[in-house]
Design a protein around this motif. Sequence first.
Motif, PDB file in Angstrom:
ATOM      1  N   UNK A 280       0.858  -1.188   0.000  1.00 14.81           N
ATOM      2  CA  UNK A 280       0.000   0.000   0.000  1.00 14.81           C
ATOM      3  C   UNK A 280       0.890   1.232   0.000  1.00 14.81           C
ATOM      4  N   UNK A 281       0.737   2.047  -1.042  1.00 14.93           N
ATOM      5  CA  UNK A 281       1.473   3.300  -1.148  1.00 14.93           C
ATOM      6  C   UNK A 281       0.538   4.435  -0.737  1.00 14.93           C
ATOM      7  N   UNK A 282       0.716   4.954   0.480  1.00 17.45           N
ATOM      8  CA  UNK A 282      -0.124   6.042   0.984  1.00 17.45           C
ATOM      9  C   UNK A 282       0.482   7.377   0.577  1.00 17.45           C
ATOM     10  N   UNK A 283      -0.356   8.248   0.031  1.00 15.91           N
ATOM     11  CA  UNK A 283       0.120   9.522  -0.508  1.00 15.91           C
ATOM     12  C   UNK A 283      -0.691  10.659   0.103  1.00 15.91           C
ATOM     13  N   UNK A 284      -0.073  11.423   0.981  1.00 15.34           N
ATOM     14  CA  UNK A 284      -0.698  12.639   1.483  1.00 15.34           C
ATOM     15  C   UNK A 284      -1.956  12.415   2.288  1.00 15.34           C
ATOM     16  N   UNK A 285      -1.980  11.398   3.121  1.00 13.39           N
ATOM     17  CA  UNK A 285      -3.133  11.236   4.017  1.00 13.39           C
ATOM     18  C   UNK A 285      -2.648  10.919   5.423  1.00 13.39           C
ATOM     19  N   UNK A 286      -3.547  11.070   6.379  1.00 16.30           N
ATOM     20  CA  UNK A 286      -3.180  10.913   7.782  1.00 16.30           C
ATOM     21  C   UNK A 286      -3.627   9.597   8.382  1.00 16.30           C
ATOM     22  N   UNK A 287      -4.240   8.726   7.577  1.00 16.71           N
ATOM     23  CA  UNK A 287      -4.733   7.443   8.078  1.00 16.71           C
ATOM     24  C   UNK A 287      -5.528   7.653   9.363  1.00 16.71           C
ATOM     25  N   UNK A 288      -6.522   8.536   9.248  1.00 13.34           N
ATOM     26  CA  UNK A 288      -7.317   8.891  10.417  1.00 13.34           C
ATOM     27  C   UNK A 288      -8.451   7.901  10.670  1.00 13.34           C
ATOM     28  N   UNK A 289      -9.237   8.181  11.687  1.00 14.60           N
ATOM     29  CA  UNK A 289     -10.180   7.216  12.252  1.00 14.60           C
ATOM     30  C   UNK A 289     -11.098   6.564  11.221  1.00 14.60           C
ATOM     31  N   UNK A 290     -11.834   7.377  10.463  1.00 13.94           N
ATOM     32  CA  UNK A 290     -12.845   6.791   9.576  1.00 13.94           C
ATOM     33  C   UNK A 290     -12.230   6.194   8.318  1.00 13.94           C
ATOM     34  N   UNK A 291     -10.998   6.567   8.009  1.00 13.94           N
ATOM     35  CA  UNK A 291     -10.310   5.967   6.871  1.00 13.94           C
ATOM     36  C   UNK A 291      -9.631   4.657   7.240  1.00 13.94           C
ATOM     37  N   UNK A 292      -9.642   4.305   8.524  1.00 10.05           N
ATOM     38  CA  UNK A 292      -8.959   3.092   8.988  1.00 10.05           C
ATOM     39  C   UNK A 292      -9.872   2.207   9.830  1.00 10.05           C
ATOM     40  N   UNK A 293     -11.193   2.432   9.717  1.00  5.95           N
ATOM     41  CA  UNK A 293     -12.153   1.611  10.448  1.00  5.95           C
ATOM     42  C   UNK A 293     -11.841   1.645  11.941  1.00  5.95           C
ATOM     43  N   UNK A 294     -11.776   2.871  12.465  1.00 11.34           N
ATOM     44  CA  UNK A 294     -11.482   3.105  13.883  1.00 11.34           C
ATOM     45  C   UNK A 294     -10.108   2.561  14.293  1.00 11.34           C
ATOM     46  N   UNK A 295      -9.113   2.888  13.481  1.00 12.34           N
ATOM     47  CA  UNK A 295      -7.722   2.484  13.750  1.00 12.34           C
ATOM     48  C   UNK A 295      -7.615   0.971  13.966  1.00 12.34           C
ATOM     49  N   UNK A 296      -8.183   0.249  13.072  1.00 12.17           N
ATOM     50  CA  UNK A 296      -8.189  -1.213  13.150  1.00 12.17           C
ATOM     51  C   UNK A 296      -6.762  -1.745  13.249  1.00 12.17           C
ATOM     52  N   UNK A 297      -6.496  -2.545  14.273  1.00  9.83           N
ATOM     53  CA  UNK A 297      -5.131  -2.972  14.559  1.00  9.83           C
ATOM     54  C   UNK A 297      -4.545  -3.872  13.477  1.00  9.83           C
ATOM     55  N   UNK A 298      -5.390  -4.673  12.841  1.00 13.92           N
ATOM     56  CA  UNK A 298      -4.868  -5.617  11.853  1.00 13.92           C
ATOM     57  C   UNK A 298      -4.966  -5.083  10.424  1.00 13.92           C
ATOM     58  N   UNK A 299      -5.202  -3.780  10.264  1.00 20.46           N
ATOM     59  CA  UNK A 299      -5.484  -3.221   8.944  1.00 20.46           C
ATOM     60  C   UNK A 299      -4.359  -3.502   7.952  1.00 20.46           C
ATOM     61  N   UNK A 300      -3.107  -3.380   8.407  1.00 17.90           N
ATOM     62  CA  UNK A 300      -1.979  -3.564   7.493  1.00 17.90           C
ATOM     63  C   UNK A 300      -1.249  -4.883   7.723  1.00 17.90           C
ATOM     64  N   UNK A 302       0.202  -8.270   7.073  1.00 17.86           N
ATOM     65  CA  UNK A 302       0.535  -8.948   5.827  1.00 17.86           C
ATOM     66  C   UNK A 302       0.753  -8.012   4.662  1.00 17.86           C
ATOM     67  N   UNK A 303       0.796  -6.700   4.925  1.00 21.92           N
ATOM     68  CA  UNK A 303       0.985  -5.716   3.861  1.00 21.92           C
ATOM     69  C   UNK A 303       2.229  -4.882   4.148  1.00 21.92           C
ATOM     70  N   UNK A 304       2.859  -4.432   3.095  1.00 25.57           N
ATOM     71  CA  UNK A 304       3.979  -3.509   3.206  1.00 25.57           C
ATOM     72  C   UNK A 304       3.421  -2.092   3.063  1.00 25.57           C
ATOM     73  N   UNK A 305       3.698  -1.224   4.029  1.00 27.94           N
ATOM     74  CA  UNK A 305       3.181   0.144   4.018  1.00 27.94           C
ATOM     75  C   UNK A 305       4.291   1.117   3.635  1.00 27.94           C
ATOM     76  N   UNK A 306       4.093   1.808   2.528  1.00 28.62           N
ATOM     77  CA  UNK A 306       4.980   2.872   2.071  1.00 28.62           C
ATOM     78  C   UNK A 306       4.210   4.178   2.208  1.00 28.62           C
ATOM     79  N   UNK A 307       4.826   5.178   2.808  1.00 31.82           N
ATOM     80  CA  UNK A 307       4.083   6.365   3.234  1.00 31.82           C
ATOM     81  C   UNK A 307       4.797   7.620   2.736  1.00 31.82           C
TER      82      UNK A 307
END
Length: 570
Positions: A280-300, A302-307
């Motif tokens: 997941x290549x995140x571009x210019x976002x804050x990964x805030x509450x509603x964009x992350x399903x209430x900061x879901x712990x398992x959201x990433x 098995x995924x590589x996060x590039x920010x």
Amino acid sequence: MKVYEAIVKGLEDVGVRAAFGGAGENAAGLMLALKHSSRIRPIITRHEQAASFMACGYAMYTGELGFCFATAGPGAFNLFSGLAMAMSDSYPVLAVSGYAPRKWQGWGSLNETSGMNGTPDSRAMFAATTKKSFLLEDVADTFDVLEEAVNVAFAGRPGPVHIHVPLDLTERGIEVENARTVRLDVAPVLPDPARVEEIASVLAEAIGQGRRVVALAGFGAVRSGAGPEIRRLIERFHIPLLTTLDGKGVVSERHPLSVGVFGDSGHASAWKAFREADVVLCIGNSLNQHATFNYREDLFDGKLLIYVNISETEFRKAYKPDHALLSDARPGVAAIADALEAKVGEVPAAEVESKDYEARHITHLTGKIHPGELAQAIGRMLPERGVLLADAGAHLAWLGYYVDVEEGQNFRKAGSFGPMAGHVNGAIGVKVAQPDRAVVVGCGDGCYSLSGFELMTAVEHDIPVIWVIFNDGEFKLIKLYQISTYLETGLVEFENPDFAAYARACGADGHRVETIEEFEEAFRAALSSGRPTVIDAKITRWAVPHYSPSPDGVIAGLVEALEDRFRSGG
């Protein structure tokens, strides 16, 4: 040159074209200085809170400094909501407020906010709601303080700043004698080539191995104008594009690689693309509450996060990136695309599930307008380069889900601070800043009731914003939260006036509509009239926005919610 005349000159130097403020004795000199400015348009609002929201709107898409002002004491305190919004939403805003005479500090004089002897402490409060707050101690420092303030506002991640001007500095005979040009000189946040090379290598390896890569863009990408760079990246390397609600339209939502909004009220196609992604290549976002399903712990998991983000603090929040690039979105994405070009050959076309089916026919549950159908109509009829603002409430979910934002258009919700009426008033600032663009606000009846009286400001200054009120006589989101949490509701229903009649009484155009055909006729008239317009749309209460507490889908989310309730004994 008097102190407020000096401030106005400095604002002109940095390109400020509008000033939004509230009247008051401590702001009287500033009001007169603005009256005599040939370059700044002064707009006195009915309430200072609205002025702060308008300053946010002015800065929203222009990249220019939003400016608001207020008198000392309660007037100044009314600016806090807008400054907090500017802080959370990354708007460069300067607020100037009066300050009671310092020679009387601690005596409890009118509007005193020194923090001494039981008085409120405005310096502490402004320090808490801005990047930096200044107390002007000497008129000889006026240009130095103003220059530092505006440069702080634009440095790194943009945000609000504030200046206190004590009343004793405005007394007769006190002059600023060292006038000079105020300069805005902020270095851009550019990517580190070594980090770019590192990220490009990781992405190239993933693409070469056939791993699924998706991009997730937020408002930072919109703010920086990174749309063309993102489009080049996704087209060249066949990367599906997801956005947050605030990132809608960074690339046309009808683009073949655009798979929709990722978030708890987003599209199933975006959820699916995210679930299946390896990178997941995140571009210019804050990964805030509603964009992350209430900061879901398992959201990433098995995924590589590039920010990619302009603010280093974003890398230390809920989700720690595997690879981080500190950069404004536009140069950051451009650099990654350039580096990838040298490492990657032809890429097979991505398999992208279209979200067209989600614009399906909506079944009427009552004779009143369905809010989803209302959102569809707004989206169909929004002009080229139109701006659609959603205020805080259930209508936001409908607009975010059903409106496809085209290239050149913009969509914005009230950000993570989430003030009701932020965009009801902020829209006036957007229209003042960009008078050639149609500006439409989708707002709930609760939002509009909070501060719709600024319609009179729009009428007085001939600012043709269009307000579409989703009118169901209740606080829908609060009601839904009460039901899901407490299994009952209370104090969420209310009576509304005839908003259309109110609009006409204020000198604006007003339409009351009860069918989608009536709405389309009224909206068409509003777009062509060039007048401030309120459209009071009677919507059904029997419609619930699309929502899931899980990226695995609505059913999975409901099961998880039930499991949580049983585990907690609720």
